[in-house]
Design a protein around this motif. Structure first.
Motif, PDB file in Angstrom:
ATOM      1  N   GLY A  71       0.804  -1.207   0.000  1.00 27.62           N
ATOM      2  CA  GLY A  71       0.000   0.000   0.000  1.00 27.62           C
ATOM      3  C   GLY A  71       0.839   1.261   0.000  1.00 27.62           C
ATOM      4  N   HIS A  72       0.179   2.362  -0.153  1.00 30.61           N
ATOM      5  CA  HIS A  72       0.852   3.656  -0.201  1.00 30.61           C
ATOM      6  C   HIS A  72       1.128   4.145   1.221  1.00 30.61           C
ATOM      7  CE1 HIS A  72       0.226   3.815  -4.476  1.00 30.61           C
ATOM      8  NE2 HIS A  72      -1.070   3.633  -4.319  1.00 30.61           N
ATOM      9  N   LEU A  73       2.419   4.302   1.530  1.00 30.50           N
ATOM     10  CA  LEU A  73       2.835   4.741   2.855  1.00 30.50           C
ATOM     11  C   LEU A  73       3.153   6.227   2.839  1.00 30.50           C
ATOM     12  CD1 LEU A  73       5.231   1.755   3.577  1.00 30.50           C
ATOM     13  CD2 LEU A  73       2.922   2.052   4.453  1.00 30.50           C
ATOM     14  N   SER A  74       2.877   6.870   3.950  1.00 31.54           N
ATOM     15  CA  SER A  74       3.157   8.302   4.066  1.00 31.54           C
ATOM     16  C   SER A  74       3.361   8.623   5.530  1.00 31.54           C
ATOM     17  CB  SER A  74       1.988   9.132   3.510  1.00 31.54           C
ATOM     18  OG  SER A  74       0.842   8.987   4.339  1.00 31.54           O
ATOM     19  N   SER A  75       3.535   9.895   5.827  1.00 35.38           N
ATOM     20  CA  SER A  75       3.700  10.295   7.225  1.00 35.38           C
ATOM     21  C   SER A  75       2.439  10.030   8.043  1.00 35.38           C
ATOM     22  CB  SER A  75       4.056  11.792   7.299  1.00 35.38           C
ATOM     23  OG  SER A  75       3.044  12.565   6.671  1.00 35.38           O
ATOM     24  N   TYR A  76       1.315   9.774   7.371  1.00 35.35           N
ATOM     25  CA  TYR A  76       0.066   9.500   8.072  1.00 35.35           C
ATOM     26  C   TYR A  76      -0.172   7.995   8.240  1.00 35.35           C
ATOM     27  CZ  TYR A  76      -0.694  14.352   6.783  1.00 35.35           C
ATOM     28  OH  TYR A  76      -0.543  15.702   6.602  1.00 35.35           O
ATOM     29  N   THR A  77       0.653   7.182   7.600  1.00 31.70           N
ATOM     30  CA  THR A  77       0.511   5.738   7.696  1.00 31.70           C
ATOM     31  C   THR A  77       1.867   5.117   7.926  1.00 31.70           C
ATOM     32  OG1 THR A  77      -1.337   5.780   6.132  1.00 31.70           O
ATOM     33  CG2 THR A  77      -0.298   3.655   6.521  1.00 31.70           C
ATOM     34  N   THR A  78       2.047   4.443   9.035  1.00 28.81           N
ATOM     35  CA  THR A  78       3.321   3.786   9.303  1.00 28.81           C
ATOM     36  C   THR A  78       3.095   2.317   9.653  1.00 28.81           C
ATOM     37  OG1 THR A  78       3.247   4.385  11.648  1.00 28.81           O
ATOM     38  CG2 THR A  78       4.397   5.895  10.148  1.00 28.81           C
ATOM     39  N   LEU A  79       4.091   1.500   9.350  1.00 27.66           N
ATOM     40  CA  LEU A  79       4.100   0.124   9.807  1.00 27.66           C
ATOM     41  C   LEU A  79       4.778   0.104  11.176  1.00 27.66           C
ATOM     42  CD1 LEU A  79       5.189  -1.621   6.491  1.00 27.66           C
ATOM     43  CD2 LEU A  79       2.895  -1.501   7.449  1.00 27.66           C
ATOM     44  N   PRO A  80       4.207  -0.566  12.157  1.00 26.37           N
ATOM     45  CA  PRO A  80       4.755  -0.475  13.511  1.00 26.37           C
ATOM     46  C   PRO A  80       6.106  -1.171  13.681  1.00 26.37           C
ATOM     47  CG  PRO A  80       2.916  -2.008  13.434  1.00 26.37           C
ATOM     48  CD  PRO A  80       2.954  -1.326  12.109  1.00 26.37           C
ATOM     49  N   TYR A  81       6.307  -2.289  12.951  1.00 22.60           N
ATOM     50  CA  TYR A  81       7.511  -3.079  13.210  1.00 22.60           C
ATOM     51  C   TYR A  81       7.756  -4.020  12.033  1.00 22.60           C
ATOM     52  CZ  TYR A  81      10.529  -6.658  15.368  1.00 22.60           C
ATOM     53  OH  TYR A  81      11.549  -7.538  15.647  1.00 22.60           O
ATOM     54  N   VAL A  82       9.021  -4.138  11.635  1.00 19.36           N
ATOM     55  CA  VAL A  82       9.417  -5.123  10.629  1.00 19.36           C
ATOM     56  C   VAL A  82      10.635  -5.878  11.147  1.00 19.36           C
ATOM     57  CG1 VAL A  82      10.250  -5.526   8.288  1.00 19.36           C
ATOM     58  CG2 VAL A  82       8.512  -3.771   8.696  1.00 19.36           C
ATOM     59  N   GLY A  83      10.546  -7.198  11.207  1.00 26.32           N
ATOM     60  CA  GLY A  83      11.658  -8.037  11.621  1.00 26.32           C
ATOM     61  C   GLY A  83      12.209  -8.814  10.439  1.00 26.32           C
ATOM     62  N   ILE A  84      13.528  -8.809  10.261  1.00 23.41           N
ATOM     63  CA  ILE A  84      14.191  -9.494   9.155  1.00 23.41           C
ATOM     64  C   ILE A  84      15.342 -10.334   9.708  1.00 23.41           C
ATOM     65  CG2 ILE A  84      13.539  -7.827   7.373  1.00 23.41           C
ATOM     66  CD1 ILE A  84      16.227  -6.449   7.779  1.00 23.41           C
ATOM     67  N   PRO A  85      15.886 -11.285   8.926  1.00 21.27           N
ATOM     68  CA  PRO A  85      16.939 -12.158   9.464  1.00 21.27           C
ATOM     69  C   PRO A  85      18.213 -11.392   9.826  1.00 21.27           C
ATOM     70  CG  PRO A  85      15.953 -13.111   7.496  1.00 21.27           C
ATOM     71  CD  PRO A  85      15.443 -11.710   7.596  1.00 21.27           C
ATOM     72  N   LEU A  86      18.978 -11.986  10.735  1.00 22.63           N
ATOM     73  CA  LEU A  86      20.250 -11.400  11.145  1.00 22.63           C
ATOM     74  C   LEU A  86      21.168 -11.185   9.944  1.00 22.63           C
ATOM     75  CD1 LEU A  86      21.025 -13.545  14.335  1.00 22.63           C
ATOM     76  CD2 LEU A  86      20.330 -11.139  14.287  1.00 22.63           C
ATOM     77  N   GLY A  87      21.779 -10.011   9.899  1.00 17.98           N
ATOM     78  CA  GLY A  87      22.769  -9.719   8.878  1.00 17.98           C
ATOM     79  C   GLY A  87      22.225  -9.388   7.505  1.00 17.98           C
ATOM     80  N   THR A  88      20.935  -9.097   7.400  1.00 15.32           N
ATOM     81  CA  THR A  88      20.350  -8.870   6.070  1.00 15.32           C
ATOM     82  C   THR A  88      19.884  -7.435   5.829  1.00 15.32           C
ATOM     83  OG1 THR A  88      18.123  -9.500   6.825  1.00 15.32           O
ATOM     84  CG2 THR A  88      19.539 -11.260   5.952  1.00 15.32           C
ATOM     85  N   LYS A  89      20.017  -6.564   6.821  1.00 16.82           N
ATOM     86  CA  LYS A  89      19.443  -5.223   6.680  1.00 16.82           C
ATOM     87  C   LYS A  89      20.044  -4.465   5.503  1.00 16.82           C
ATOM     88  CE  LYS A  89      18.034  -1.194   9.392  1.00 16.82           C
ATOM     89  NZ  LYS A  89      18.020  -0.580  10.739  1.00 16.82           N
ATOM     90  N   ASP A  90      21.346  -4.568   5.308  1.00 13.90           N
ATOM     91  CA  ASP A  90      21.981  -3.873   4.179  1.00 13.90           C
ATOM     92  C   ASP A  90      21.425  -4.371   2.857  1.00 13.90           C
ATOM     93  OD1 ASP A  90      23.515  -2.343   5.859  1.00 13.90           O
ATOM     94  OD2 ASP A  90      25.329  -3.564   5.652  1.00 13.90           O
ATOM     95  N   ALA A  91      21.256  -5.674   2.743  1.00 12.41           N
ATOM     96  CA  ALA A  91      20.726  -6.243   1.503  1.00 12.41           C
ATOM     97  C   ALA A  91      19.302  -5.764   1.249  1.00 12.41           C
ATOM     98  CB  ALA A  91      20.775  -7.771   1.568  1.00 12.41           C
ATOM     99  N   TYR A  92      18.477  -5.723   2.297  1.00 12.49           N
ATOM    100  CA  TYR A  92      17.098  -5.265   2.151  1.00 12.49           C
ATOM    101  C   TYR A  92      17.065  -3.789   1.749  1.00 12.49           C
ATOM    102  CZ  TYR A  92      14.495  -9.365   3.837  1.00 12.49           C
ATOM    103  OH  TYR A  92      13.900 -10.603   3.950  1.00 12.49           O
ATOM    104  N   GLN A  93      17.958  -2.992   2.318  1.00 10.63           N
ATOM    105  CA  GLN A  93      17.938  -1.554   2.031  1.00 10.63           C
ATOM    106  C   GLN A  93      18.388  -1.226   0.611  1.00 10.63           C
ATOM    107  OE1 GLN A  93      20.221  -0.069   5.435  1.00 10.63           O
ATOM    108  NE2 GLN A  93      18.338   0.765   6.321  1.00 10.63           N
ATOM    109  N   LYS A  94      18.979  -2.163  -0.063  1.00  6.07           N
ATOM    110  CA  LYS A  94      19.373  -1.951  -1.460  1.00  6.07           C
ATOM    111  C   LYS A  94      18.250  -2.317  -2.431  1.00  6.07           C
ATOM    112  CE  LYS A  94      24.291  -2.740  -0.546  1.00  6.07           C
ATOM    113  NZ  LYS A  94      25.459  -3.638  -0.756  1.00  6.07           N
ATOM    114  N   THR A  95      17.099  -2.670  -1.888  1.00  7.85           N
ATOM    115  CA  THR A  95      15.941  -3.025  -2.714  1.00  7.85           C
ATOM    116  C   THR A  95      14.787  -2.083  -2.387  1.00  7.85           C
ATOM    117  OG1 THR A  95      14.957  -4.549  -1.106  1.00  7.85           O
ATOM    118  CG2 THR A  95      16.692  -5.431  -2.556  1.00  7.85           C
ATOM    119  N   ASN A  96      13.621  -2.382  -2.937  1.00  4.55           N
ATOM    120  CA  ASN A  96      12.443  -1.564  -2.657  1.00  4.55           C
ATOM    121  C   ASN A  96      11.977  -1.653  -1.209  1.00  4.55           C
ATOM    122  OD1 ASN A  96      12.123  -0.384  -5.170  1.00  4.55           O
ATOM    123  ND2 ASN A  96      10.822  -2.033  -5.964  1.00  4.55           N
TER     124      ASN A  96
END
Length: 285
Positions: free
Chosen positions: A244-269
């Motif tokens: 969905g369309h996210l904005s300052s009026y809509t936030t996701l409270p929490y996202v959990g991803i596997p250990l050591g993968t944050k950099d890889a995720y941040q290089k994608t959408n």
């Protein structure tokens, strides 16, 4: 005279397509007991558009054919444990079909639109582990469910619009590890979920409008309190449409991803998702 007045009928032996055509001429018929038939399958569309409200299916039935009860007045159904296949539009638009839907262990295939529009089904929906194939829009607009949705571990794809507008589900939504693709609109406008979303480690693609609900004609994320994605390789997503369309009026409270993968995720959408998330955390699954 009985053709026009009989309201209940029990049949044994074996019926052919001409016999089922004859049943359609019995305009007062309300219930049909086929439990003792020798048939292992039935003709397609045998009760399509029928005003019969109760049908006991043959105990040795292995397949429910296409459009068997499509747009009929059926009020309840018990699917024999021997059934392995439910055909296309088998129960589509059976608006009077009510109560719990019990899918038998051993069921391997549910066709497209099989239960679409059955909006009076209630309780939990459990897809058995034996199920390996689910058709598009299989449970679309089944708005009456008020329990949990459990997806068995036999599916590798959740097809497009599979549960579209099934707004009554609650609890958690767990996508099994065996699933590879989640199709467009698969859970579109499933607004009842109150728990967390867990995306299995095998998921590679999440297509358009998958986890989206409509709020004042605006596409917002489904209201999970947490989202977990177990995939070591970030699944392909469409940043502005999958959640969905996210904005300052809509936030996701929490996202959990596997250990050591944050950099890889941040290089994608996923980076666009993280931008509107209160907390992104690497965790051990």
């Amino acid at each position: 005279n009985e053709v026009n007045t009989l309201i209940g009928l029990k049949v044994t032996g074996k019926l052919n397509v001409f016999d089922f055509d004859f049943l359609k001429t019995m305009k007062s018929l309300q219930s049909v007991d086929l439990a003792q038939l020798d048939n292992t399958t039935l003709p397609a569309s045998a009760f399509s558009g029928s005003t019969v409200t109760q049908v006991l299916l043959p105990l040795h039935l292995t397949a429910i054919p296409d459009r068997l009860f499509n747009q009929s007045k059926l009020t309840s159904i018990s699917i024999p444990e021997t059934v392995t296949t439910i055909g296309v539009s088998a129960f589509e638009s059976c608006g009077n079909l009510a109560g719990n839907l019990i899918l038998p262990e051993g069921l391997t295939h549910i066709g497209a639109n099989a239960f679409a529009g059955c909006n009076n089904l209630t309780g939990n929906l459990r897809l058995p582990n034996s199920l390996t194939s689910l058709g598009t829009s299989a449970f679309s607009q089944c708005t009456g469910f008020n329990g949990n949705l459990t997806i068995g571990n036999g599916l590798t794809e959740i097809p497009s619009s599979a549960f579209r507008k099934c707004s009554g589900f609650n609890g958690n939504l767990i996508i099994p590890d065996q699933v590879i693709t989640i199709g467009s609109n698969a859970f579109f406008d499933c607004s009842g979920f109150k728990g967390y979303l867990s995306i299995g480690k095998g998921v590679k693609s999440i297509e358009d409008y998958t986890f989206v609900c409509l709020v004042n004609n605006s596409r917002k994320p489904l209201k999970f309190n947490k989202i977990y994605c177990k995939a070591l390789t970030p699944p392909e997503i469409h940043s502005s449409t999958s959640f969905g369309h996210l904005s300052s009026y809509t936030t996701l409270p929490y996202v959990g991803i596997p250990l050591g993968t944050k950099d890889a995720y941040q290089k994608t959408n996923w980076e666009n998702i993280f931008r509107y998330t209160n907390l992104v955390e690497e965790i051990e699954f």
